[in-house]
Design a protein around this motif. Sequence first.
Motif, short mmCIF file in Angstrom:
data_model
loop_
_atom_site.label_atom_id
_atom_site.label_comp_id
_atom_site.label_asym_id
_atom_site.label_seq_id
_atom_site.Cartn_x
_atom_site.Cartn_y
_atom_site.Cartn_z
N ASP A 77 102.03 -15.15 69.90
CA ASP A 77 103.04 -14.17 69.53
C ASP A 77 103.44 -13.30 70.73
O ASP A 77 104.55 -12.80 70.80
CB ASP A 77 102.54 -13.28 68.40
N ASN A 81 106.87 -12.39 75.98
CA ASN A 81 107.42 -11.10 75.61
C ASN A 81 107.33 -10.18 76.82
O ASN A 81 106.26 -9.91 77.33
CB ASN A 81 106.64 -10.51 74.43
N SER A 111 114.96 -21.57 67.46
CA SER A 111 114.06 -20.79 66.62
C SER A 111 112.88 -21.70 66.30
O SER A 111 113.05 -22.89 66.01
CB SER A 111 114.75 -20.37 65.33
N GLN A 116 109.40 -17.10 66.70
CA GLN A 116 109.94 -16.81 68.02
C GLN A 116 111.32 -17.43 68.19
O GLN A 116 111.62 -18.48 67.62
CB GLN A 116 109.01 -17.35 69.11
N TRP A 118 113.99 -18.43 71.40
CA TRP A 118 114.16 -18.60 72.83
C TRP A 118 115.57 -19.11 73.10
O TRP A 118 116.12 -19.87 72.30
CB TRP A 118 113.13 -19.59 73.38
N ARG A 159 112.80 -15.53 76.33
CA ARG A 159 112.48 -15.17 74.94
C ARG A 159 113.42 -14.06 74.47
O ARG A 159 113.60 -13.05 75.14
CB ARG A 159 111.04 -14.72 74.82
N LYS A 161 113.25 -13.11 70.87
CA LYS A 161 112.53 -12.44 69.79
C LYS A 161 111.14 -13.02 69.64
O LYS A 161 110.90 -14.16 69.80
CB LYS A 161 113.33 -12.60 68.49
#
Length: 161
Positions: A77, A81, A111, A116, A118, A159, A161
């Motif tokens: 996760d 990030n 997705s 996540q 990208w 990334r 999200k």
Amino acid sequence: MRLRWITAVAILVSANATAGIEQQLSACAANTDKLDRLICYDALAQKVKTKGPATPPVAGAATVAAVPVTLPANIEDEFGNLKKEKADAIEKIYLEVASIKKDPYGALKLSFTNGQVWKQTDGRRFKVKVNQSVFIEKAALGSFILGSDDRNSTIRVKRLK
């Protein structure tokens, strides 16, 4: 006259401090054991940083303090990030594609099943299907590349999200 005395005292104090650091560096360099030498240098650097009295540790008294590293429960996760720096321990992750979209410029927006998202940052063509397993790994200068094990081509991604 008073200014000259203050300047002279300041020069003498700084010369003594520099000589003390040089002596301590020489004492650290004299250690033949690599671990003892490293501990000595680390202690000296810490004392210079805090500007406290510097005395190197005695050779042979190797005490290594372990610094606990806390990694999140699901490190994937955190991977990629930009706001979080704890995912440095992992270099490559495998993900399963949930959906594929293209932006107006033709760049892929992928997705994944773990939530996540990208986006492709380069202009290369890359074929990917829903439910396909792909990897994302760290590349040069903080960038990331996406690829699959069955092909030799990759694309640069970032990334979202």
